[in-house]
Enzyme design. Sequence first.
Site, PDB file in Angstrom:
ATOM      1  N   PHE A  31      -6.003   7.284   3.992  1.00 40.24           N
ATOM      2  CA  PHE A  31      -4.907   6.355   3.721  1.00 40.24           C
ATOM      3  C   PHE A  31      -4.125   6.071   4.994  1.00 40.24           C
ATOM      4  O   PHE A  31      -3.956   6.946   5.839  1.00 40.24           O
ATOM      5  CB  PHE A  31      -3.951   6.950   2.683  1.00 40.24           C
ATOM      6  CG  PHE A  31      -4.392   6.748   1.264  1.00 40.24           C
ATOM      7  CD1 PHE A  31      -3.616   6.015   0.384  1.00 40.24           C
ATOM      8  CD2 PHE A  31      -5.579   7.286   0.802  1.00 40.24           C
ATOM      9  CE1 PHE A  31      -4.012   5.829  -0.924  1.00 40.24           C
ATOM     10  CE2 PHE A  31      -5.984   7.113  -0.505  1.00 40.24           C
ATOM     11  CZ  PHE A  31      -5.205   6.371  -1.374  1.00 40.24           C
ATOM     12  N   ASP A  32      -3.635   4.832   5.114  1.00 40.16           N
ATOM     13  CA  ASP A  32      -2.687   4.504   6.170  1.00 40.16           C
ATOM     14  C   ASP A  32      -1.348   4.224   5.491  1.00 40.16           C
ATOM     15  O   ASP A  32      -1.224   4.375   4.274  1.00 40.16           O
ATOM     16  CB  ASP A  32      -3.168   3.329   7.026  1.00 40.16           C
ATOM     17  CG  ASP A  32      -3.359   2.035   6.237  1.00 40.16           C
ATOM     18  OD1 ASP A  32      -2.775   1.872   5.141  1.00 40.16           O
ATOM     19  OD2 ASP A  32      -4.105   1.165   6.729  1.00 40.16           O
ATOM     20  N   SER A  33      -0.353   3.830   6.248  1.00 39.60           N
ATOM     21  CA  SER A  33       0.980   3.642   5.665  1.00 39.60           C
ATOM     22  C   SER A  33       1.005   2.537   4.607  1.00 39.60           C
ATOM     23  O   SER A  33       1.711   2.655   3.601  1.00 39.60           O
ATOM     24  CB  SER A  33       2.012   3.376   6.753  1.00 39.60           C
ATOM     25  OG  SER A  33       1.651   2.242   7.510  1.00 39.60           O
ATOM     26  N   ASP A  35      -1.544   1.658   2.663  1.00 37.17           N
ATOM     27  CA  ASP A  35      -2.197   2.221   1.479  1.00 37.17           C
ATOM     28  C   ASP A  35      -1.223   3.108   0.711  1.00 37.17           C
ATOM     29  O   ASP A  35      -1.205   3.095  -0.524  1.00 37.17           O
ATOM     30  CB  ASP A  35      -3.420   3.057   1.871  1.00 37.17           C
ATOM     31  CG  ASP A  35      -4.558   2.232   2.440  1.00 37.17           C
ATOM     32  OD1 ASP A  35      -4.715   1.066   2.032  1.00 37.17           O
ATOM     33  OD2 ASP A  35      -5.301   2.761   3.291  1.00 37.17           O
TER      34      ASP A  35
END
Length: 77
Positions: A31-33, A35
């Site tokens: 996950f990134d920010s 997501d």
Amino acid sequence: MKERIIKILNNFGIDKSAVSDNANFMKDLGFDSLDTVDLMMQLEQEFNIAIPDDDYAKIVTVKSLVEYLEERQAIPA
């Protein structure tokens, strides 16, 4: 509850087999920010709760998410 979370994670292309209690959303699940924000919005809708932005930092693993949601659902509206 965990099955409902897994269903939501599946929307992000996360296979059920990758979801363990200790799975870190960023390190293990990719996950990134953005997501993370999307995940929180989907969780809010699924569990009919509000998750303040400040709480995002507390939710880093699947286990911490389950505990957070259980705690939030125990709080009377």
